[in-house]
Design a protein around this motif. Structure first.
Motif, mmCIF file in Angstrom:
data_model
loop_
_atom_site.group_PDB
_atom_site.id
_atom_site.type_symbol
_atom_site.label_atom_id
_atom_site.label_comp_id
_atom_site.label_asym_id
_atom_site.label_seq_id
_atom_site.Cartn_x
_atom_site.Cartn_y
_atom_site.Cartn_z
ATOM 1 N N ALA A 17 -1.049 -0.631 5.892
ATOM 2 C CA ALA A 17 -0.741 0.801 5.071
ATOM 3 C C ALA A 17 0.638 0.568 6.108
ATOM 4 O O ALA A 17 0.810 0.099 7.667
ATOM 5 C CB ALA A 17 -1.194 2.486 5.187
ATOM 6 N N ASN A 18 2.165 1.330 5.760
ATOM 7 C CA ASN A 18 3.370 0.616 6.776
ATOM 8 C C ASN A 18 3.132 2.042 8.209
ATOM 9 O O ASN A 18 3.927 1.449 9.156
ATOM 10 C CB ASN A 18 4.353 0.775 6.506
ATOM 11 N N GLU A 19 2.355 3.121 7.657
ATOM 12 C CA GLU A 19 2.308 4.331 8.655
ATOM 13 C C GLU A 19 1.551 3.960 10.181
ATOM 14 O O GLU A 19 1.531 4.316 11.014
ATOM 15 C CB GLU A 19 1.793 5.437 8.368
ATOM 16 N N ILE A 20 0.730 3.027 9.910
ATOM 17 C CA ILE A 20 -0.009 2.595 11.101
ATOM 18 C C ILE A 20 0.605 2.286 12.856
ATOM 19 O O ILE A 20 1.523 1.475 12.140
ATOM 20 C CB ILE A 20 -1.438 1.779 11.098
ATOM 21 N N ASP A 21 0.011 2.143 13.382
ATOM 22 C CA ASP A 21 0.834 2.214 14.567
ATOM 23 C C ASP A 21 -0.005 0.407 15.276
ATOM 24 O O ASP A 21 -0.602 0.392 14.916
ATOM 25 C CB ASP A 21 0.687 2.923 15.702
ATOM 26 N N GLU A 22 0.928 0.314 16.244
ATOM 27 C CA GLU A 22 -0.273 -0.927 16.852
ATOM 28 C C GLU A 22 -1.040 -1.077 17.337
ATOM 29 O O GLU A 22 -2.936 -2.033 16.978
ATOM 30 C CB GLU A 22 0.804 -1.254 18.022
ATOM 31 N N ALA A 23 -1.581 0.006 17.750
ATOM 32 C CA ALA A 23 -2.679 0.020 18.304
ATOM 33 C C ALA A 23 -3.910 -0.505 16.690
ATOM 34 O O ALA A 23 -5.618 -0.991 16.876
ATOM 35 C CB ALA A 23 -3.803 1.222 18.789
ATOM 36 N N GLN A 24 -3.858 1.116 16.257
ATOM 37 C CA GLN A 24 -4.606 0.670 14.504
ATOM 38 C C GLN A 24 -4.714 -0.672 14.258
ATOM 39 O O GLN A 24 -5.428 -1.203 13.376
ATOM 40 C CB GLN A 24 -3.565 1.753 13.632
ATOM 41 N N ARG A 25 -3.006 -1.519 14.039
ATOM 42 C CA ARG A 25 -3.197 -2.706 13.063
ATOM 43 C C ARG A 25 -3.900 -3.789 14.189
ATOM 44 O O ARG A 25 -4.456 -4.674 13.948
ATOM 45 C CB ARG A 25 -1.509 -3.381 13.545
ATOM 46 N N LEU A 47 0.978 -1.525 0.232
ATOM 47 C CA LEU A 47 -0.159 0.285 0.081
ATOM 48 C C LEU A 47 0.779 1.800 0.179
ATOM 49 O O LEU A 47 0.488 2.294 -0.609
ATOM 50 C CB LEU A 47 -1.175 -0.475 1.486
ATOM 51 N N SER A 48 2.070 1.161 1.161
ATOM 52 C CA SER A 48 2.736 2.256 0.868
ATOM 53 C C SER A 48 3.472 2.760 -0.945
ATOM 54 O O SER A 48 3.999 3.965 -0.779
ATOM 55 C CB SER A 48 3.608 1.951 1.574
ATOM 56 N N LYS A 49 3.763 2.178 -1.671
ATOM 57 C CA LYS A 49 4.136 2.269 -3.139
ATOM 58 C C LYS A 49 3.142 3.289 -3.665
ATOM 59 O O LYS A 49 3.179 3.770 -4.799
ATOM 60 C CB LYS A 49 4.271 1.057 -3.762
#
Length: 491
Positions: A219-227, A196-198
């Protein structure tokens, strides 16, 4: 074209033609030789006459046969035809609200002119306020939540069954690793955190599910809580055996109301899994029993779960009505851009009745005395990741007071973008019984309005615009007073 729709349209047309010719049902029965009860069933959309019966009605009413059987409605009934043909009654599960579709059809058949006027009004209002299909569906789900006090015992029990089936200890903090194992091992998921980050154009898209290969793109921007929340929603879709679902978070498109409703079910399940009811109630009991409000204790409760502050506040709206019988509450989520004076109410929920702080679509200025707005200003001027405050909001015009708890956080996907989440609790005897700290003198109290345009607080230090609606009302009242005086003088 569905058979029921064809029956109803024919019945509406027959009734309109009959009434235009000043014929009663009995009169049409005598004229056509068809029984009154049979004609009544036709007009109510219960029966569709055979061709020979249509020919009789066509001849006796002096209306061409083709016009009788045409599905085209004249301008007086066209809006009803549009809403019936749009299948909107099929898309919305009316049974959720205890309504049968046949009941609505009976109403339409029995009072088409009044229903037409009502539908036309709704359509016109929707057009004027750019009321989209998405807005309509979301409003329907929100009404469903409110009708059930935003608590769903079957989903709560499903979470307990899930935890038991996969040996997940709800007394411990749930992590994304715990849930990822179940997704991969039990449901055959493949998880990709790079794709997704591409694509810069995807913006704040956090996840996408590809059903054919059971691939979950993150998305690699998500944090632990979002994941963790995303994983929990995916588990909900599978464990609850939900087929009609949305495939992106946030969603980009939807096809049916069921997809929107099921998205709510999956989100509720995820919240109940990550923030278990019993664990949250134990923390709230400790907070509520104190004579003064302990902000650190409240913030520790939020941080005690692997969840965002918004998820915690959302969960409050599930737990408080059921466990504490605190049912008069509202939930608000605002967004704000730094260096801007505009604040946007993006999500709201009102239990029991429509409380004062509600959205408006006329670009009015929300009251700057709300703690929800203050929090956004505070965080946009600080380097903090999370700020919290509370106040008692006194709505003098309504005669009601609310205890409002509010948090603000940065938007992790947008620079200089912020959001605030608030829960307001109506101060009444029930709240006073449950919250020992309610009389804490340290809790600030403020007189507030809804929007500046309608606010009577004349000495407000943060007013954005004049109270134009109140000024107009006062002017009209003065004119009315003078007219009454002149009437009395010259009568």
């Amino acid at each position: 074209m569905e058979e029921d729709y064809i029956k109803l349209i024919f019945g509406l047309k027959l009734k309109q033609i009959r009434t235009d010719k000043n014929l009663s049902l009995l009169g049409l029965s005598k004229l056509s030789g068809l029984s009154k009860s049979y004609l009544n069933e036709i007009e109510n959309g219960k029966k569709y006459p055979k061709p020979d019966k249509i020919a009789i009605l066509s001849e006796k009413l002096d209306v061409p046969y083709d016009q009788m059987v045409s599905l085209k409605l004249d301008k007086n009934l066209a809006p009803i035809g549009d809403i019936l043909q749009s299948k909107i009654l099929k898309e919305i599960p009316l049974e959720l609200f205890g309504i049968k579709e046949s009941n609505l059809i009976d109403i339409v058949a029995n009072a088409p002119a009044k229903v037409n006027a009502f539908i036309s009004t709704i359509i016109e209002i929707a057009q004027n306020y750019n009321f989209s299909r998405e807005s309509f569906y979301l409003a329907s789900v929100r009404s469903f939540q409110e009708a059930n006090n935003n608590y769903f015992e079957d989903l709560e029990q499903s979470v307990l069954k899930f935890a038991e089936a996969y040996h997940i200890d709800l007394n411990e903090t749930i992590t994304s690793k715990d849930l990822e194992e179940v997704l991969v091992e039990e449901y055959g998921y493949t998880i990709d955190v790079n794709e997704l980050s591409k694509y810069e154009a995807l913006g704040n898209l956090r996840s996408m599910f590809v059903p054919k290969t059971k691939t979950l793109l993150l998305a690699n921007e998500i944090d632990e809580a979002q994941r963790t929340f995303i994983y929990a929603k995916e588990l909900a879709y599978n464990f609850l055996d939900i087929k009609e679902r949305l495939f992106t978070f946030p969603w980009i498109k939807f096809d049916t109301f069921d997809q929107v409703l099921n998205n709510f079910y999956a989100s509720y399940f995820a919240g109940a899994l990550i923030i278990p009811s019993e664990k949250m109630k134990a923390q709230l009991n400790t907070i509520f029993e104190k004579d003064t409000f302990d902000a650190h204790l409240f913030l520790n409760a939020i941080e005690g779960f692997n969840a965002s502050p918004e998820s915690f506040y959302q969960r409050l709206t599930n737990i408080l009505p059921k466990a504490y019988n605190i049912q008069n509450l509202f939930f608000l989520r605002f967004t704000h851009s730094a260096n801007s004076e505009r604040f946007y109410l993006k999500k709201e929920l009102h239990l029991s009745h429509q409380q004062s702080p509600h959205a408006n679509e006329t670009n009015e200025h929300y009251c700057r005395r709300w703690v929800s707005i203050k929090m956004l200003k505070d965080i946009s001027n600080s380097k903090s990741e999370h700020v919290f405050d509370m106040q008692i909001s006194n709505y003098e015009n309504d005669g009601m007071k609310y205890l409002v708890l509010s948090s603000a956080t940065k938007d992790p996907f947008r620079d200089n973008q912020y959001r605030s989440i608030s829960v307001g609790l109506l101060i009444n005897k029930q709240l006073q019984r449950k919250l020992n700290f309610l009389n804490d003198p340290k809790i600030k109290s403020k007189n507030v309005g809804v929007t500046c345009e309608r606010c009577a607080i004349m000495d407000c230090e943060v007013r954005e615009v004049a109270p134009v609606f109140l000024n107009k009302k006062a002017k009209n009242e003065k004119l009315e007073s003078i007219v009454q005086a002149l009437n009395a003088k010259f009568s």
